[in-house]
Design an enzyme around this catalytic site. Structure first.
Site, PDB file in Angstrom:
ATOM      1  N   ASP A  31       0.818  -1.223   0.000  1.00  0.00           N
ATOM      2  CA  ASP A  31       0.000   0.000   0.000  1.00  0.00           C
ATOM      3  C   ASP A  31       0.851   1.273   0.000  1.00  0.00           C
ATOM      4  OD1 ASP A  31       1.006   0.009   2.550  1.00  0.00           O
ATOM      5  OD2 ASP A  31      -0.928   0.155   3.575  1.00  0.00           O
ATOM      6  N   ASP A  35       5.405  -1.430   7.029  1.00  0.00           N
ATOM      7  CA  ASP A  35       4.553  -2.094   8.013  1.00  0.00           C
ATOM      8  C   ASP A  35       5.355  -3.110   8.835  1.00  0.00           C
ATOM      9  OD1 ASP A  35       4.848  -4.140   6.114  1.00  0.00           O
ATOM     10  OD2 ASP A  35       3.005  -3.559   5.096  1.00  0.00           O
ATOM     11  N   ASP A 203       8.871   9.606  24.678  1.00  0.00           N
ATOM     12  CA  ASP A 203       8.760  10.861  23.939  1.00  0.00           C
ATOM     13  C   ASP A 203       8.542  12.035  24.894  1.00  0.00           C
ATOM     14  OD1 ASP A 203       8.344  11.824  21.056  1.00  0.00           O
ATOM     15  OD2 ASP A 203       6.560  12.654  22.020  1.00  0.00           O
ATOM     16  N   GLU A 265      13.696  10.795  25.776  1.00  0.00           N
ATOM     17  CA  GLU A 265      13.999  11.796  24.742  1.00  0.00           C
ATOM     18  C   GLU A 265      13.965  13.153  25.444  1.00  0.00           C
ATOM     19  OE1 GLU A 265      11.121  13.496  22.494  1.00  0.00           O
ATOM     20  OE2 GLU A 265      12.353  13.904  20.747  1.00  0.00           O
TER      21      GLU A 265
HETATM   22  C1  NOJ Z   1       9.426  14.027  19.502  1.00  0.00           C
HETATM   23  C2  NOJ Z   1       9.283  13.102  18.324  1.00  0.00           C
HETATM   24  O1  NOJ Z   1      10.542  12.574  18.005  1.00  0.00           O
HETATM   25  C3  NOJ Z   1       8.693  13.918  17.200  1.00  0.00           C
HETATM   26  O2  NOJ Z   1       8.711  13.235  15.974  1.00  0.00           O
HETATM   27  C4  NOJ Z   1       7.293  14.321  17.588  1.00  0.00           C
HETATM   28  O3  NOJ Z   1       6.765  15.176  16.601  1.00  0.00           O
HETATM   29  C5  NOJ Z   1       7.284  15.067  18.932  1.00  0.00           C
HETATM   30  N1  NOJ Z   1       8.123  14.446  19.918  1.00  0.00           N
HETATM   31  C6  NOJ Z   1       5.876  15.132  19.484  1.00  0.00           C
HETATM   32  O4  NOJ Z   1       5.469  13.862  19.889  1.00  0.00           O
END
Ligand code: NOJ
Length: 535
Positions: A31, A35, A203, A265
């Protein structure tokens, strides 16, 4: 010695972790979107490359407004990517092949389509349903906060109430003061840990707790939503309350065997402050954005490394090293032009000066070789092992990053580093998909396809050789001392001397060449090259 070899040799202390961006790795369904079955097919290539673990960017149910970082069901697989059974198969297959699997956890915000948010907006102001998020009821903007993707951090609903979103308006921020939110995420962690994942990449963890009362950002004009060293913490970042959450999560991870790990992160500077995020009862590691943002400059790399070891050794945490991810301009292009702070995530458009691709790739190969000899954990981003450049001339009509739309095209955003990978020359998308790829590949991807990189001097073979040597020589948990070489940055890790030539003239080198980023095994190190030497 600046950094002593560490006793611990767990994968999360000394391994190499490969980031998979599922949409763009390999498409098995035809598609045009990568995946989970595609990832399973591609795993042998990663074993062949020599990495220890993979980290999967989000594959959860999501409207895909921000490439899946807008989650509408945390305990699911979006039909775009496959099924939960595919996920279980992926984990089993990766483990059979000796690879660890980390997945992305997105706790700062949900999608606006998440049932929690839908429930909140259909409930009255002041209800417990609304307390999952940050709602305000005044006439004007509740404060001066801005979205990282541009524009205000607040959106008004038709009933007149405002909700907070540090990213896109489709990504409402959760209220982490609410114990119910905390409970829900503990369930989510256990859901995936029970399925056998080895860890999480978390994140935006530094955004989860907000200052009481959501006061104005005192220097929003200067900093946007970012960070200025030496200033007080902005009210939406780095709040102390966040650490209790990570301690609780660490306890949950520690109750599982074999050992699980989490990487934050956390865009936190200076690194001495970031070290708080990796105290022994919090994260196992955090991304080292100080190293990424140092670009490729002698002084900045030297100070980033010094600060990293000083900060992380003080709390017995490994330093991570990273040069690429799905948010920044690929290093093969970044190092061929001056594009500012990488983590600003601005991208390159056809209207910008185009990168010098030859110089960029030369420096990128050398920078990676330098990084892979540093003790600690190295992160690689899919496609960098092929020397892929940024797609720097993508048509605006194909762009998907919310940054592009929220800034009226002023910042083109991150699509250019997210283009589907080239595997071979078997079809129109270079082996990525039998369908139309969701983003077009630049012409050069044909030549750079994985199957074409068999020559010893190809970027793929350089990465493979470096990863093999790194393992054989136990560099991941080795030590670090600077070597004083004029015009160069040099260091010693175990019996290996690593030198990068930052000057304009060749440097003569002494020792047996183990690997050289240019592929030449001479006793001269050319400008912009890196060499590993044995005594
Ligand atoms: C960090 C992520 O790596 C990024 O891709 C995302 O847009 C932002 N956090 C918000 O979640």
């Amino acid at each position: 010695m600046i950094h002593k070899p560490t006793a611990g040799n767990q994968w999360w202390r000394s391994g190499v972790i490969y980031q998979i961006y599922p949409r763009s790795f390999l498409d098995a369904s035809g598609d045009g979107i990568g995946d989970l079955p595609g990832i399973i097919k591609g795993l042998p290539a990663l074993v062949d490359l020599g990495v220890d673990a993979v980290w999967l960017s989000p594959f959860y149910q999501s409207p895909q407004k921000d490439g899946g970082y807008d989650v509408s069901d945390y305990c699911s697989v979006d039909a775009l990517f496959g099924t939960l059974a595919d996920f279980d198969h992926l984990v089993a297959e990766a483990h059979n092949l000796g690879l660890k699997v980390m997945i992305d956890l997105v706790p700062n915000h949900t999608s606006d389509q998440h049932p929690w948010f839908q429930r909140a907006i259909s409930s009255p102001p002041g209800s417990k349903e609304r307390d999952f998020y940050h709602f305000r009821y005044e006439e004007d903007l509740p404060n001066n906060w801005v979205s990282l993707f541009g524009g205000p951090a607040w959106t008004k609903l038709t009933d007149g109430s405002w909700y907070l979103h540090l990213f896109d308006s489709s990504q409402p921020d959760l209220n982490w003061n609410n114990p119910e939110v905390r409970k829900e995420f503990e369930k989510i962690l256990r859901f995936w840990l029970d399925r056998g994942v080895d860890g999480f990449r978390v994140d935006q963890p530094h955004a989860m707790a907000k200052a009481e009362g959501l006061p104005d950002h005192p220097y929003v004009e200067e900093a946007g939503a970012g960070f200025i060293e030496g200033r007080e913490s902005p009210p939406m970042w780095f709040q102390e309350e966040v650490h209790d959450i990570f301690r609780r999560w660490r306890k949950i991870l520690d109750s599982y065997s074999p050992e699980r790990a989490m990487c934050g992160e956390a865009y936190v500077l200076p690194l001495s402050f970031m070290a708080k995020w990796v105290r022994p009862d919090e994260f196992h590691q955090t991304f080292n954005f100080r190293f990424l943002d140092a670009d490729w400059s002698l002084e900045r790399i030297r100070s980033a490394i010094n600060e990293s070891f000083a900060a992380f050794d003080a709390v017995s945490a490994p330093s991570t090293w990273v040069l690429n991810n799905h948010d920044v301009i690929r290093h093969a292009s970044r190092f061929g032009g001056g594009y500012g702070r990488p983590t600003a995530s601005d991208g390159i458009s056809s209207k910008d000066p185009q990168p010098d691709s030859q110089l960029g790739l030369q420096k990128a190969r050398a920078a990676t070789l330098f990084m892979l000899a540093l003790p600690g954990v190295s992160y690689l981003y899919q496609g960098e092992e092929l020397g892929l450049p940024e797609h720097s001339t993508l048509e605006d009509s194909r762009r998907q990053d919310p940054t592009f739309f929220r800034t009226g095209g002023k910042r083109v955003g991150r699509d250019g580093c997210r283009v589907p990978l080239p595997w071979d020359n078997s079809n129109g998308s270079n082996g990525f998909s039998d369908g139309d790829p969701w983003l077009p590949q630049p012409e050069i991807f044909k030549e750079l396809a994985r199957a074409n990189q068999t020559a010893p001097n190809s970027t793929l073979q350089l990465y493979k050789k470096a990863l093999k040597l790194r393992k054989e020589l136990s560099l991941g948990n080795g030590g670090f001392d600077w070597l004083e070489i004029p015009g160069a940055l040099g260091f010693q890790n175990r019996n290996v001397k690593v030198v990068h030539n930052f000057s304009d003239a060749p440097i003569s080198i002494d020792g047996t060449v183990l690997i050289n980023s240019s592929g030449n095994a001479t006793d001269l190190l050319e400008p912009n090259d890196t060499v590993w030497l044995s005594d």
